[in-house]
Motif scaffolding. Structure first.
Motif, short mmCIF file in Angstrom:
data_model
loop_
_atom_site.label_atom_id
_atom_site.label_comp_id
_atom_site.label_asym_id
_atom_site.label_seq_id
_atom_site.Cartn_x
_atom_site.Cartn_y
_atom_site.Cartn_z
N UNK A 1 0.82 -1.22 0.00
CA UNK A 1 0.00 0.00 0.00
C UNK A 1 0.85 1.26 0.00
N UNK A 2 2.05 1.20 0.61
CA UNK A 2 2.90 2.39 0.73
C UNK A 2 3.83 2.56 -0.47
N UNK A 3 3.93 1.52 -1.31
CA UNK A 3 4.96 1.47 -2.36
C UNK A 3 5.04 2.69 -3.25
N UNK A 4 3.87 3.27 -3.55
CA UNK A 4 3.84 4.39 -4.49
C UNK A 4 4.55 5.63 -3.92
N UNK A 5 4.74 5.67 -2.61
CA UNK A 5 5.38 6.83 -1.99
C UNK A 5 6.89 6.77 -1.97
N UNK A 6 7.47 5.74 -2.59
CA UNK A 6 8.92 5.58 -2.52
C UNK A 6 9.58 5.65 -3.89
N UNK A 7 8.93 6.32 -4.83
CA UNK A 7 9.46 6.38 -6.19
C UNK A 7 10.91 6.87 -6.23
N UNK A 8 11.21 7.88 -5.41
CA UNK A 8 12.57 8.46 -5.43
C UNK A 8 13.61 7.48 -4.88
N UNK A 9 13.16 6.49 -4.08
CA UNK A 9 14.12 5.56 -3.47
C UNK A 9 14.22 4.24 -4.24
#
Ligand SMILES: [Fe+2]
Length: 276
Positions: free
Chosen positions: A104-112
């Protein structure tokens, strides 16, 4: 309530990741899981001979696409039914809420870790136990990954018990900022363009020693219970050995890699970048 503790271009740390009941259930999963030496089949050289005796549990997958890439099952072939039932989310085990939360959180880590479906198709999850004396020497995560995560599942930790995640400063990454591409060996000296020089670091770490001592600074992350760490690709990192002060307590973590889709892995290999 998930809290972001710190975030850099190389990693992010979150606390209070699972509600109390789910955290307790994951700890129960950790206690019930079957473990074997991480070297059960052969010496996995990321763990050096001085890294003690860590144990690993079964490898799980967040979806079938990830299981397929990780097990090299071609897209036209069926995944073995037993593998899907036991290893692919939903597994029906108490670890499922953790896999669900990370998804669920995956989309918030694009930069990483890059973008879902383009740079990664899902992730693996494996329980590890690090008893007193166990650690993981400095290394880079290479291969068919776009990033990694670590979740701490033990119910208690003490600052004297060791087991910290260590992440080395990387001046190249800081200089390049958002333009940094961990897959491009030309951009960073951490990735030695002459890849052959990295080979054999488990028996002679002259190259690694020289690289890490050039800067010789970094960050540590305590293995705080119910904490999740997202680590970008291309960071030199390691785990401090669990100290003698831990006694019989173990550092219990769930760790996994965000897996590059099959097409991305093949394209990278065609460019001569780290092998899939
Ligand atoms: Fe790693």
């Amino acid at each position: 309530m998930v809290t972001e503790v710190t975030r850099t271009p190389a990693f992010a740390v979150y606390d209070d990741v699972l509600p109390a009941a789910e955290f307790a259930a994951v700890w129960e999963y950790m206690q019930r899981a079957n473990y074997a030496s991480v070297h059960q089949q052969m010496w996995v050289k990321t763990w050096r001979l001085s890294d003690g005796a860590p144990l690993g549990g079964p490898v799980l997958f967040s979806n079938e696409a990830t299981a397929r890439v990780a097990n090299r099952v071609p897209s036209h072939a069926a995944l073995p039914e037993e593998m899907v039932r036991q290893s692919v989310f939903p597994t029906g085990q108490a670890i499922d809420p953790l896999l669900e939360t990370i998804t669920a959180q995956g989309a918030g880590w694009d930069d990483l870790i890059g973008t879902q479906d383009r740079d990664w198709c899902g992730f693996t999850a494996r329980a590890y136990l690090y008893p007193q004396g166990a650690g993981l020497s400095w290394h880079l995560d290479l291969g068919r990954y776009s990033g990694a995560y670590i979740y701490y599942a033990h119910p208690d930790w003490n600052v004297k018990w060791g087991g910290e995640l260590m992440i080395a400063d990387d001046p190249d990454r800081e200089r390049l900022g958002a333009a940094f591409d961990p897959h491009d060996p030309a951009q960073t000296s951490i990735y030695n363009p002459d890849k052959t020089k990295r080979f054999g670091q488990h028996l002679d770490n002259t190259w690694e020693n020289k690289k890490l001592l050039e800067t010789g600074t970094g960050r540590y992350i305590m293995p705080k219970p119910n904490r999740l760490v997202i680590v970008s690709l291309g960071c030199a990192h390691g785990i401090n050995p669990v100290s003698i002060a831990a006694g019989d307590k173990v550092r219990a973590s769930v760790t996994g890699f965000f897996i590059a889709p099959e097409a991305t892995s093949a394209a990278r290999a065609a460019k001569g970048l780290p092998p899939a």
